[in-house]
Design a protein around this motif. Sequence first.
Motif, PDB file in Angstrom:
ATOM      1  N   GLU A  78       0.816  -1.215   0.000  1.00  0.00           N
ATOM      2  CA  GLU A  78       0.000   0.000   0.000  1.00  0.00           C
ATOM      3  C   GLU A  78       0.848   1.264   0.000  1.00  0.00           C
ATOM      4  O   GLU A  78       0.505   2.258  -0.627  1.00  0.00           O
ATOM      5  CB  GLU A  78      -0.924   0.000   1.221  1.00  0.00           C
ATOM      6  CG  GLU A  78      -1.908   1.149   1.241  1.00  0.00           C
ATOM      7  CD  GLU A  78      -2.948   1.005   2.335  1.00  0.00           C
ATOM      8  OE1 GLU A  78      -3.905   1.795   2.337  1.00  0.00           O
ATOM      9  OE2 GLU A  78      -2.795   0.103   3.178  1.00  0.00           O
ATOM     10  N   ASN A  80       3.592   1.862  -1.387  1.00  0.00           N
ATOM     11  CA  ASN A  80       4.276   2.127  -2.654  1.00  0.00           C
ATOM     12  C   ASN A  80       3.323   2.487  -3.781  1.00  0.00           C
ATOM     13  O   ASN A  80       3.765   2.684  -4.916  1.00  0.00           O
ATOM     14  CB  ASN A  80       5.112   0.913  -3.057  1.00  0.00           C
ATOM     15  CG  ASN A  80       6.298   0.707  -2.129  1.00  0.00           C
ATOM     16  OD1 ASN A  80       6.787   1.657  -1.528  1.00  0.00           O
ATOM     17  ND2 ASN A  80       6.747  -0.515  -1.994  1.00  0.00           N
ATOM     18  N   VAL A  81       2.020   2.554  -3.505  1.00  0.00           N
ATOM     19  CA  VAL A  81       1.072   2.918  -4.557  1.00  0.00           C
ATOM     20  C   VAL A  81       0.325   4.202  -4.212  1.00  0.00           C
ATOM     21  O   VAL A  81      -0.594   4.593  -4.917  1.00  0.00           O
ATOM     22  CB  VAL A  81       0.047   1.785  -4.821  1.00  0.00           C
ATOM     23  CG1 VAL A  81       0.765   0.526  -5.270  1.00  0.00           C
ATOM     24  CG2 VAL A  81      -0.810   1.495  -3.595  1.00  0.00           C
ATOM     25  N   ARG A  82       0.749   4.850  -3.138  1.00  0.00           N
ATOM     26  CA  ARG A  82       0.095   6.086  -2.716  1.00  0.00           C
ATOM     27  C   ARG A  82       1.131   7.189  -2.587  1.00  0.00           C
ATOM     28  O   ARG A  82       2.300   6.938  -2.348  1.00  0.00           O
ATOM     29  CB  ARG A  82      -0.604   5.887  -1.362  1.00  0.00           C
ATOM     30  CG  ARG A  82      -1.809   4.987  -1.419  1.00  0.00           C
ATOM     31  CD  ARG A  82      -2.286   4.544  -0.044  1.00  0.00           C
ATOM     32  NE  ARG A  82      -2.262   5.588   0.959  1.00  0.00           N
ATOM     33  CZ  ARG A  82      -2.634   5.381   2.234  1.00  0.00           C
ATOM     34  NH1 ARG A  82      -3.061   4.192   2.621  1.00  0.00           N
ATOM     35  NH2 ARG A  82      -2.583   6.365   3.112  1.00  0.00           N
ATOM     36  N   ASP A 282      11.660  -3.669  -6.328  1.00  0.00           N
ATOM     37  CA  ASP A 282      10.194  -3.566  -6.242  1.00  0.00           C
ATOM     38  C   ASP A 282       9.594  -4.797  -5.561  1.00  0.00           C
ATOM     39  O   ASP A 282       8.581  -5.343  -5.996  1.00  0.00           O
ATOM     40  CB  ASP A 282       9.606  -3.388  -7.651  1.00  0.00           C
ATOM     41  CG  ASP A 282       8.135  -2.960  -7.640  1.00  0.00           C
ATOM     42  OD1 ASP A 282       7.687  -2.388  -6.634  1.00  0.00           O
ATOM     43  OD2 ASP A 282       7.441  -3.210  -8.649  1.00  0.00           O
ATOM     44  N   ALA A 285       5.714  -5.130  -4.096  1.00  0.00           N
ATOM     45  CA  ALA A 285       4.594  -4.972  -5.034  1.00  0.00           C
ATOM     46  C   ALA A 285       3.497  -5.994  -4.737  1.00  0.00           C
ATOM     47  O   ALA A 285       3.705  -6.985  -4.043  1.00  0.00           O
ATOM     48  CB  ALA A 285       5.090  -5.140  -6.462  1.00  0.00           C
ATOM     49  N   ASP A 434       6.509   5.299  -8.869  1.00  0.00           N
ATOM     50  CA  ASP A 434       5.090   5.573  -9.124  1.00  0.00           C
ATOM     51  C   ASP A 434       4.529   4.459 -10.007  1.00  0.00           C
ATOM     52  O   ASP A 434       4.942   4.299 -11.152  1.00  0.00           O
ATOM     53  CB  ASP A 434       4.950   6.928  -9.833  1.00  0.00           C
ATOM     54  CG  ASP A 434       3.499   7.303 -10.108  1.00  0.00           C
ATOM     55  OD1 ASP A 434       2.606   6.474  -9.847  1.00  0.00           O
ATOM     56  OD2 ASP A 434       3.262   8.425 -10.585  1.00  0.00           O
ATOM     57  N   PRO A 435       3.559   3.678  -9.514  1.00  0.00           N
ATOM     58  CA  PRO A 435       3.055   2.545 -10.296  1.00  0.00           C
ATOM     59  C   PRO A 435       2.224   2.952 -11.504  1.00  0.00           C
ATOM     60  O   PRO A 435       1.927   2.117 -12.353  1.00  0.00           O
ATOM     61  CB  PRO A 435       2.189   1.793  -9.276  1.00  0.00           C
ATOM     62  CG  PRO A 435       1.734   2.856  -8.329  1.00  0.00           C
ATOM     63  CD  PRO A 435       2.898   3.793  -8.207  1.00  0.00           C
ATOM     64  N   ASP A 436       1.866   4.243 -11.597  1.00  0.00           N
ATOM     65  CA  ASP A 436       1.047   4.697 -12.725  1.00  0.00           C
ATOM     66  C   ASP A 436       1.820   5.562 -13.702  1.00  0.00           C
ATOM     67  O   ASP A 436       1.249   6.144 -14.618  1.00  0.00           O
ATOM     68  CB  ASP A 436      -0.184   5.461 -12.203  1.00  0.00           C
ATOM     69  CG  ASP A 436      -1.310   5.520 -13.220  1.00  0.00           C
ATOM     70  OD1 ASP A 436      -1.546   4.499 -13.903  1.00  0.00           O
ATOM     71  OD2 ASP A 436      -1.940   6.585 -13.350  1.00  0.00           O
ATOM     72  N   TRP A 471      -1.954   1.027 -12.809  1.00  0.00           N
ATOM     73  CA  TRP A 471      -0.801   0.140 -12.982  1.00  0.00           C
ATOM     74  C   TRP A 471      -0.106   0.359 -14.324  1.00  0.00           C
ATOM     75  O   TRP A 471       0.451  -0.572 -14.900  1.00  0.00           O
ATOM     76  CB  TRP A 471      -1.235  -1.324 -12.870  1.00  0.00           C
ATOM     77  CG  TRP A 471      -2.014  -1.649 -11.639  1.00  0.00           C
ATOM     78  CD1 TRP A 471      -3.299  -2.062 -11.565  1.00  0.00           C
ATOM     79  CD2 TRP A 471      -1.543  -1.613 -10.287  1.00  0.00           C
ATOM     80  NE1 TRP A 471      -3.674  -2.284 -10.267  1.00  0.00           N
ATOM     81  CE2 TRP A 471      -2.611  -2.018  -9.449  1.00  0.00           C
ATOM     82  CE3 TRP A 471      -0.311  -1.275  -9.696  1.00  0.00           C
ATOM     83  CZ2 TRP A 471      -2.506  -2.087  -8.064  1.00  0.00           C
ATOM     84  CZ3 TRP A 471      -0.199  -1.346  -8.309  1.00  0.00           C
ATOM     85  CH2 TRP A 471      -1.275  -1.752  -7.516  1.00  0.00           C
ATOM     86  N   TYR A 474       3.524  -0.843 -14.679  1.00  0.00           N
ATOM     87  CA  TYR A 474       3.661  -2.287 -14.864  1.00  0.00           C
ATOM     88  C   TYR A 474       3.262  -2.681 -16.288  1.00  0.00           C
ATOM     89  O   TYR A 474       3.835  -3.624 -16.850  1.00  0.00           O
ATOM     90  CB  TYR A 474       2.828  -3.037 -13.835  1.00  0.00           C
ATOM     91  CG  TYR A 474       3.366  -2.871 -12.435  1.00  0.00           C
ATOM     92  CD1 TYR A 474       4.350  -3.724 -11.959  1.00  0.00           C
ATOM     93  CD2 TYR A 474       2.923  -1.839 -11.615  1.00  0.00           C
ATOM     94  CE1 TYR A 474       4.879  -3.567 -10.690  1.00  0.00           C
ATOM     95  CE2 TYR A 474       3.445  -1.670 -10.343  1.00  0.00           C
ATOM     96  CZ  TYR A 474       4.420  -2.530  -9.882  1.00  0.00           C
ATOM     97  OH  TYR A 474       4.948  -2.358  -8.626  1.00  0.00           O
TER      98      TYR A 474
END
Length: 496
Positions: A78, A80-82, A282, A285, A434-436, A471, A474
């Motif tokens: 969590e 790493n995605v915020r 990573d 993830a 940043d995952p996006d 994502w 990715y």
Amino acid sequence: MYDDFDRCYRAVQSKDGRFDGWFVTTVLTTGIYCRPSCPARPPRARNVRFLPTAAAAQGAGFRACKRCRPDASPGSPEWNVRTDAVARAMRLIADGTVDREGVTGLATRVGYTTRQLERLLQAEVGANPLAMARAQRTQTARMLIETTDMPFGDVAFAAGFASIRQFNDTVRAACASTPTELRLQARTPRRAGTTTGAGFMSVKLAVRRPFAYEGLFGHLAASGIPGVEEFRDGAYRRTMRLPSGNAVVSLRPHPDHVRCDLMLDDVRDLSTAIARTRRLLDLDADPEAVVDHLGADQHLAAVVAKAPGQRLPGTVDAEELAVRVVLGQQVSVKAARTHARRLVEAYGSPIDDVEGGLTHVFPDSTQLADIDPALMAFPKSRQRTLVGLVRGLLDGFVSLGPGSDWNTAREQLLALPGIGPWTTEVIAMRGLGDPDAFPASDLGVLSAAKQLDLPFDARALVAHSSRWRPWRAYATQHLWTALDHDVNVWPPKETS
């Protein structure tokens, strides 16, 4: 997630390892907390409470289960995605900021007052910053106790405890065992040579499966800078700068873990070195979420199914990554490595590597402050871009690191001359995690998109990519793996 009792209890009943790190299970009748996949018989629902972190469980008086060792589970994906204050604070705590700068320094980096930040963390993760840092020290200490032969005094020092007494009291309270008992009870035999010197240690880094490590390690090896990185004896090796000294890390991937051998100048840097290595690979993830989401797109379904569990090739230093991305603008991977090698040989810090051929630590912005244009054998426009980036990092105009706000960092980078969307998105993806992030104009991305019958115009591809959010980074990695390129080959064909 820990607020959804039914979902959490179902995960515990099925011993689902995918949820390890998302929450911990506390058992009221035994005073023990476990990871969701604990092999013990699931407790009755009425005796269970779910908490978000090991620190919250320890703060509530629960002790770590000796069977499933919840304090050794992967970190929560969590954080790493915020990009909100709590997530940035959690990334900084993992990097050792509280131990180095105190809670006040942590709050300053996040941009809040100490009291505001403590309230936020207490409300969301069930513990204040000091408790989170204490739990991290305990985890590091337990890992060293159980996997090395280090004297306990050295363990306490390496884990960040202020005294032997504090170390003993904390371990006994958190683990319901003394350090001596933990070492005797360790079920996995210690590997021969685990400690060959005061600064050497070997640990297993936990991962969530599936773990498609070929694309990750292939990318790191193919783009490695000679002297800073190398492939040797089945491992990816590199140097890194840490708060109290330098280090060499050697990494060997396996389907369910990564073997990490560290040689540290100062053992106090151990926790920070592990945190940065996990970011490099990573490892925190949530691959199942990525697979489920991206696999729903008919264009990506085949490449996702072929190699599920892709990870983003990251970095141990976001500023280093930013410099390397600028050096790689509009040139091949091979040319970018050549430019970076010249920079390292001229300005990097020398390092001794008795196990291999590493020679330097990548220079920081201070060392690059007076860079000689004669060393930059590339167009003057890119020379200005590199100088502008270094100055921005030096004067604080550009802030890159674990606690950076991703969108703010994008704005700062785009304000520099010569830095456009491609450079910014690659730095956001690989430097900040940043995952996006989505470098839609990347030639490899566009080439792979064409192969997969996706739009291969950057603007049209951006429009299509909206269905991949959050994502898209990715998705980029999956697109890269569709290419016939050295970044997808592990072990590499040739050593660096």
